[in-house]
Scaffold this active site. Structure first.
Site, PDB file in Angstrom:
ATOM      1  N   SER A   1      59.766 -42.461  33.424  1.00 35.51           N
ATOM      2  CA  SER A   1      58.421 -42.819  33.862  1.00 35.51           C
ATOM      3  C   SER A   1      58.235 -44.338  33.787  1.00 35.51           C
ATOM      4  CB  SER A   1      57.385 -42.052  33.032  1.00 35.51           C
ATOM      5  OG  SER A   1      56.115 -42.066  33.634  1.00 35.51           O
TER       6      SER A   1
ATOM      7  N   HIS B   1      57.278 -33.443  35.092  1.00 36.42           N
ATOM      8  CA  HIS B   1      57.500 -34.875  34.859  1.00 36.42           C
ATOM      9  C   HIS B   1      58.367 -35.162  33.639  1.00 36.42           C
ATOM     10  CE1 HIS B   1      56.652 -39.116  35.202  1.00 36.42           C
ATOM     11  NE2 HIS B   1      56.128 -39.167  33.993  1.00 36.42           N
TER      12      HIS B   1
END
Length: 275
Positions: A104, A256
């Site tokens: 991320s 994610h």
């Protein structure tokens, strides 16, 4: 499987204390440096580290103000400054070259490092990396100068709740348990955390844009969850186009948090890519 030897230390770099851990540290082994995402810490790699440490010397870094690193109220939390902290740490450890692994926001820090010190980075593995984000709106930047803005940030964080944020990030909710919730929540109990986070919001510049990414020649592996609601897979496809020396692998039924959701698959892709 080797015994995993862990060594956690804090070092002062550029007037801020940075916490890092090393696993099965042997300089003759290839070095992997793991960088976590926004509102996270090295805890997010807990399922991946034992796998990687069988083959590599592993370093995890808690990027300030997250994890066990200092929550400074004077440091300028820009991506460039955070990237420089990692570069300074590697120089302190006398590491001439390494493989960067970034999840991320950590992926964006990896990209900054590759732009700033390309000779330091042998290759990159970006796990659902953030990309193409601009700076926050000027109105929000100005709001961070209000005396009690940090209290608003704290209220917003606790109103959302850690479990709700994890549900947004993970495809399979059954993975969420008390250990996971406590691990992600613990650093936010620090009294200075939200003042530091306010400065992060104020100073964070935008992500590297297409023309900057296209200058990065570092060999790069992009790993993505096809059900990512935080950083959609379309961002991965766009990065794949702009990073000229890159490969993209996607996983179905995955959100994610790739290091939490797919540690064995991520480990396999990393080792195959490096070898």
């Amino acid at each position: 499987m080797h015994t995993i030897e862990t060594n956690g230390q804090t070092i002062e770099l550029n007037h801020i204390r940075v916490y890092y851990e090393t696993y099965n540290w042997e300089k003759k082994r290839p070095v992997l440096v793991l960088l976590h995402g926004f509102l996270s810490s090295s805890f997010s790699y807990r399922r991946l580290i034992p796998l990687l440490a069988n083959d590599f010397s592993v370093i995890t870094v808690d990027l300030p103000p997250f994890g066990n690193s200092e929550k400074s109220t004077t440091f300028r939390y820009t991506y460039r400054n955070l990237a420089q902290l990692v570069i300074d740490l590697l120089q302190h450890l006398h590491i001439p070259t390494c493989t960067l692994v970034g999840h991320s926001m950590g992926g964006q820090i990896c990209l900054y490092i590759a732009r700033m010190q390309p000779q330091l980075v042998r290759e990159m593995i970006l796990l659902a990396s953030s990309g193409y984000l601009g700076r926050v709106k000027r109105s929000l930047t100005l709001s961070t100068y209000l005396p009690y803005f940090h209290a608003y940030v704290k209220h917003y964080f606790y109103k959302q709740g850690v479990e709700a944020n994890l549900r947004q990030a993970i495809y399979d909710y059954s993975l969420i348990d008390n250990e996971m919730c406590k691990g992600y929540e613990q650093p936010f109990y620090h009294p200075q955390m939200f003042k530091a986070l306010t400065r992060f919001i104020r100073y964070r510049e935008g992500d590297l844009q297409a023309h900057e990414l296209q200058r990065i020649e570092t060999r790069t592996l992009l790993l993505w969850g096809e059900n990512d609601r935080i950083v959609p897979v379309d961002i991965g496809k766009r990065l794949h186009e702009d990073l000229t020396n890159s490969a993209l692998v996607t996983f179905p039924h995955t959100g994610h948090l790739l290091p939490e959701e797919r540690p064995h698959d991520v480990y396999r892709e990393i080792t195959d890519f490096i070898r």
